[in-house]
Design a protein around this motif. Structure first.
Motif, PDB file in Angstrom:
ATOM      1  N   CYS A 429       0.833  -1.208   0.000  1.00 14.71           N
ATOM      2  CA  CYS A 429       0.000   0.000   0.000  1.00 14.71           C
ATOM      3  C   CYS A 429       0.865   1.255   0.000  1.00 14.71           C
ATOM      4  O   CYS A 429       0.589   2.221  -0.735  1.00 14.71           O
ATOM      5  CB  CYS A 429      -0.929   0.007   1.212  1.00 14.71           C
ATOM      6  N   GLY A 430       1.922   1.265   0.809  1.00 12.51           N
ATOM      7  CA  GLY A 430       2.811   2.422   0.837  1.00 12.51           C
ATOM      8  C   GLY A 430       3.474   2.656  -0.498  1.00 12.51           C
ATOM      9  O   GLY A 430       3.573   3.804  -0.972  1.00 12.51           O
ATOM     10  N   THR A 431       3.928   1.585  -1.145  1.00 14.40           N
ATOM     11  CA  THR A 431       4.559   1.713  -2.455  1.00 14.40           C
ATOM     12  C   THR A 431       3.566   2.206  -3.504  1.00 14.40           C
ATOM     13  O   THR A 431       3.869   3.103  -4.311  1.00 14.40           O
ATOM     14  CB  THR A 431       5.145   0.359  -2.890  1.00 14.40           C
ATOM     15  N   ALA A 432       2.369   1.639  -3.504  1.00 20.56           N
ATOM     16  CA  ALA A 432       1.360   2.017  -4.502  1.00 20.56           C
ATOM     17  C   ALA A 432       0.965   3.484  -4.366  1.00 20.56           C
ATOM     18  O   ALA A 432       0.874   4.212  -5.368  1.00 20.56           O
ATOM     19  CB  ALA A 432       0.130   1.120  -4.347  1.00 20.56           C
ATOM     20  N   ILE A 433       0.736   3.941  -3.136  1.00 19.22           N
ATOM     21  CA  ILE A 433       0.351   5.331  -2.921  1.00 19.22           C
ATOM     22  C   ILE A 433       1.475   6.271  -3.350  1.00 19.22           C
ATOM     23  O   ILE A 433       1.241   7.308  -3.989  1.00 19.22           O
ATOM     24  CB  ILE A 433      -0.028   5.559  -1.450  1.00 19.22           C
ATOM     25  N   PRO A 438       1.870  12.400  -7.531  1.00 18.45           N
ATOM     26  CA  PRO A 438       2.942  13.068  -8.293  1.00 18.45           C
ATOM     27  C   PRO A 438       4.078  13.587  -7.432  1.00 18.45           C
ATOM     28  O   PRO A 438       5.243  13.546  -7.845  1.00 18.45           O
ATOM     29  CB  PRO A 438       2.200  14.218  -8.993  1.00 18.45           C
ATOM     30  N   GLY A 439       3.789  14.083  -6.238  1.00 15.46           N
ATOM     31  CA  GLY A 439       4.842  14.604  -5.380  1.00 15.46           C
ATOM     32  C   GLY A 439       5.849  13.549  -4.972  1.00 15.46           C
ATOM     33  O   GLY A 439       7.056  13.676  -5.238  1.00 15.46           O
ATOM     34  N   PRO A 440       5.399  12.457  -4.317  1.00 20.71           N
ATOM     35  CA  PRO A 440       6.331  11.381  -3.962  1.00 20.71           C
ATOM     36  C   PRO A 440       7.005  10.763  -5.177  1.00 20.71           C
ATOM     37  O   PRO A 440       8.169  10.368  -5.110  1.00 20.71           O
ATOM     38  CB  PRO A 440       5.436  10.364  -3.253  1.00 20.71           C
ATOM     39  N   ARG A 441       6.269  10.684  -6.307  1.00 24.61           N
ATOM     40  CA  ARG A 441       6.871  10.096  -7.501  1.00 24.61           C
ATOM     41  C   ARG A 441       8.032  10.932  -8.023  1.00 24.61           C
ATOM     42  O   ARG A 441       9.006  10.417  -8.573  1.00 24.61           O
ATOM     43  CB  ARG A 441       5.793   9.933  -8.587  1.00 24.61           C
ATOM     44  N   SER A 442       7.958  12.245  -7.828  1.00 22.81           N
ATOM     45  CA  SER A 442       9.038  13.116  -8.303  1.00 22.81           C
ATOM     46  C   SER A 442      10.311  12.947  -7.488  1.00 22.81           C
ATOM     47  O   SER A 442      11.380  13.409  -7.901  1.00 22.81           O
ATOM     48  CB  SER A 442       8.582  14.578  -8.247  1.00 22.81           C
ATOM     49  N   ALA A 443      10.225  12.297  -6.322  1.00 23.73           N
ATOM     50  CA  ALA A 443      11.419  12.066  -5.504  1.00 23.73           C
ATOM     51  C   ALA A 443      12.269  10.922  -6.034  1.00 23.73           C
ATOM     52  O   ALA A 443      13.381  10.694  -5.556  1.00 23.73           O
ATOM     53  CB  ALA A 443      11.012  11.776  -4.061  1.00 23.73           C
ATOM     54  N   MET A 444      11.757  10.199  -7.043  1.00 25.37           N
ATOM     55  CA  MET A 444      12.502   9.101  -7.645  1.00 25.37           C
ATOM     56  C   MET A 444      13.523   9.664  -8.615  1.00 25.37           C
ATOM     57  O   MET A 444      13.169  10.349  -9.571  1.00 25.37           O
ATOM     58  CB  MET A 444      11.551   8.145  -8.372  1.00 25.37           C
ATOM     59  N   THR A 445      14.802   9.375  -8.386  1.00 22.91           N
ATOM     60  CA  THR A 445      15.844   9.828  -9.304  1.00 22.91           C
ATOM     61  C   THR A 445      15.789   9.064 -10.612  1.00 22.91           C
ATOM     62  O   THR A 445      16.036   9.616 -11.688  1.00 22.91           O
ATOM     63  CB  THR A 445      17.231   9.644  -8.663  1.00 22.91           C
ATOM     64  N   ASN A 446      15.439   7.799 -10.555  1.00 22.06           N
ATOM     65  CA  ASN A 446      15.375   6.950 -11.737  1.00 22.06           C
ATOM     66  C   ASN A 446      13.926   6.678 -12.127  1.00 22.06           C
ATOM     67  O   ASN A 446      13.061   6.514 -11.259  1.00 22.06           O
ATOM     68  CB  ASN A 446      16.075   5.619 -11.466  1.00 22.06           C
ATOM     69  N   ALA A 447      13.678   6.629 -13.406  1.00 23.59           N
ATOM     70  CA  ALA A 447      12.345   6.286 -13.902  1.00 23.59           C
ATOM     71  C   ALA A 447      12.291   4.787 -14.201  1.00 23.59           C
ATOM     72  O   ALA A 447      13.291   4.081 -14.140  1.00 23.59           O
ATOM     73  CB  ALA A 447      12.038   7.095 -15.157  1.00 23.59           C
TER      74      ALA A 447
END
Length: 556
Positions: A429-433, A438-447
């Motif tokens: 659940c934590g990973t899916a959310i 968009p905010g947490p997803r932007s913290a990913m350096t790699n796509a």
């Protein structure tokens, strides 16, 4: 010597050393938790905290004590970090001061035995905060896990009783009689190996070979290093953790650190066998741990030694993420050991491992960290899986669902399966959310798949109270500080409550005599069943997520 031979030698020597200490250390811990008398030092502690050591607790009272102690610990550590700038032995660097969000995340992290670090230790935490805050929690959070494990075992040996012992007695004994003396010995060995132990703040009086000024951060490192490993905590004094030469100077100190982080967890099954009055039961549990551990170490080591690096065709990729003093083989064994336990200390960058190597570090944690797992938490985790196995085997072959003379009925299996489901629910659940927003997803350096692996690893580490991480995820923002903190709390305390509730249910029963329908739980057949159930449950739960992350990356 080839790297493969070096890795085999490290692993073999570790196995031999663990076999040597398994019986004496396990027996010593049995005596510690079973003795009826209290030392003067222990009685002094009881008088200070206002506890009657002769008063035993029900499972609910035991759980309330665990939660109350942990809540007070979180508040104390949170406040200490925020005010450390006004205390002695602080670095006094305003550029790296603690924020409330980071202090919350760190306090929860160390109290839950996770030791997730979204900060650089040498520039953010002062020496007093490291010693009086973080190191103290390294002791007591590990002692909490041991106390809960011992209370759970008492549930199996109890007969028509409502009590499981005293949390406060178990906490004090685990801290003073087991962890403290072992940490003193471990720290002494590490100091002899070159690990730093002083009260120096940053020394800027030195000059590098190129003539530039050089800052050398000192501190009471060895004392914290020993308990971070013995208590399967994992938080490093420095940001580089056990890859830093002041924490882990040589290949032989690397071996010592691996030994320290698994020795208590691998010895606790002996304690379990002595407590239930049948050492063969302890042999079966440690055999399950050993099979899973050797499989995890072997698969991870093979994936790294076959070809190392996330970009294997690039120049120097074979050394990517590896501390050159230690090498690929030693780093792979360390990585497997730290993720198979709930330690999280690292001597290499897991993010730089091959896709299959990174996959194995996640799978090791997703087993529930039961091979051998954290101090205490690994034992009660594998016993929960043993209870599930007994029930499943009873359904398949018509055996009576009993374990150690206790019937596994509807209430018991509901508590056991609920325990198992907590961690996957929190992780997925934590990973899916985080991926969806968009905010947490932007913290990913790699796509792509590797970016998903970074987030999946973070929540797997938090919910399993491990603390290691894939680099590349900006986890020091408000979202991840909060979400991972919640994951640590849920991953630690919900399972503890369920374990204690199950212990209470078992203790209230009498003893069911063995019959022709009783499944033998001390033979190789049962060891294989528990290993198989563990592997199947983990595969069914996490394979879809792993297929989208490290497996997809490996097939790209």
């Amino acid at each position: 010597m080839s790297t493969t031979a070096a890795g085999a030698m490290v692993l073999t020597s570790l196995v031999v050393a663990l076999m040597v200490v398994h019986v004496p250390l396990g027996d010593y811990m049995y005596r510690v938790f079973s003795r009826e008398t209290h030392s003067r030092g222990e009685r002094f502690v009881y008088s200070v905290i206002g506890v009657d050591p002769e008063s035993e607790q029900t499972w609910a009272a035991y759980a309330r004590s665990v939660l109350a102690f942990s809540a007070v610990s979180v508040v104390f550590l949170f406040v200490l970090q925020l005010v450390q700038g006004k205390l002695p032995l602080h670095l006094n660097d305003p550029a790296t001061s603690m924020t409330p969000g980071l202090a919350w995340n760190t306090a929860v992290s160390f109290v839950t035995n996770t030791n997730w670090q979204a900060y650089a230790g040498e520039s953010t935490q002062g020496h007093l905060a490291q010693m009086a805050g973080l190191s103290v929690q390294n002791f007591v959070s590990a002692a909490v896990g041991m106390a809960v494990a011992v209370a759970f075992v008492r549930g199996f040996i109890g007969r028509h009783t409502a009590v499981l012992g005293s949390f406060w007695v178990d906490l004090v004994r685990g801290s003073l009689r087991i962890l403290l003396p072992a940490a003193i010995v471990g720290a002494t060995v590490l100091i002899a190996g070159g690990v730093v132990q002083n009260f120096h703040l940053n020394d800027q009086s030195l000059t590098s070979l190129t003539g530039a000024p050089q800052t050398i951060p000192g501190g009471p490192v060895a004392s914290q290093e020993a308990i971070k490993l013995l208590g399967t905590n994992g938080g490093g004094f420095y940001n580089a953790n056990s890859a830093h030469p002041f924490e882990n100077p040589t290949a032989w100190t690397n071996w010592v650190e691996i030994f320290l982080l698994v020795v208590i967890a691998f010895s606790l099954p002996r304690t379990f066998g002595r407590m239930v009055g049948n050492t063969k039961q302890g042999h079966a549990i440690v055999a399950v741990m050993a099979v899973l551990a050797l499989a995890g170490v072997g698969l991870l080591s093979c994936s790294q030694l076959a070809h190392h690096g996330t970009v294997p065709t690039a120049v120097g990729a074979a050394s990517e993420g590896i501390e050159q003093r230690l090498g690929v083989a030693d780093s792979a064994v360390f990585a497997a050991a730290t993720t198979l336990t709930s330690t999280g200390a690292v001597d290499s960058a897991h993010d730089s491992y091959t896709s299959l190597g990174g996959l194995m570090t996640m799978v090791d944690m997703q087993l529930g960290e039961v091979a051998p797992g954290g101090v205490g938490s690994g034992l009660y985790g594998i016993l929960i899986l043993a209870v599930i196995t007994v029930f499943a085997a009873g359904l398949m072959v018509g055996r009576t669902p009993e374990y150690l003379g206790k019937k596994i009925g509807a209430r018991e299996i509901k508590l056991a399966t609920s325990y198992f489901l907590v961690m996957p629910v929190v992780v997925l659940c934590g990973t899916a959310i985080s991926i969806a927003l968009p905010g947490p997803r932007s913290a990913m350096t790699n796509a792509g798949p590797h970016g998903l692996s970074e987030v999946l690893y973070a929540f797997t580490s938090a919910a399993n109270n491990n603390g290691s991480a894939f680099a590349g995820l900006a986890a020091d923002g408000v979202w991840y500080e909060t979400a991972l903190g919640i994951a640590m709390l849920l991953g630690r305390f919900v399972p503890i409550i369920l374990v204690l509730a199950l212990a209470g249910a078992l203790a209230a029963q009498g003893r069911t005599p063995e019959s022709i329908g009783t499944l033998p739980t001390h033979k190789p057949q049962f060891v294989g069943l528990v290993v198989g159930v563990t592997a199947i449950l983990v595969a069914l739960t996490f394979l879809p997520a792993l297929a989208l992350g490290p497996l997809a990356e490996g097939l790209h």
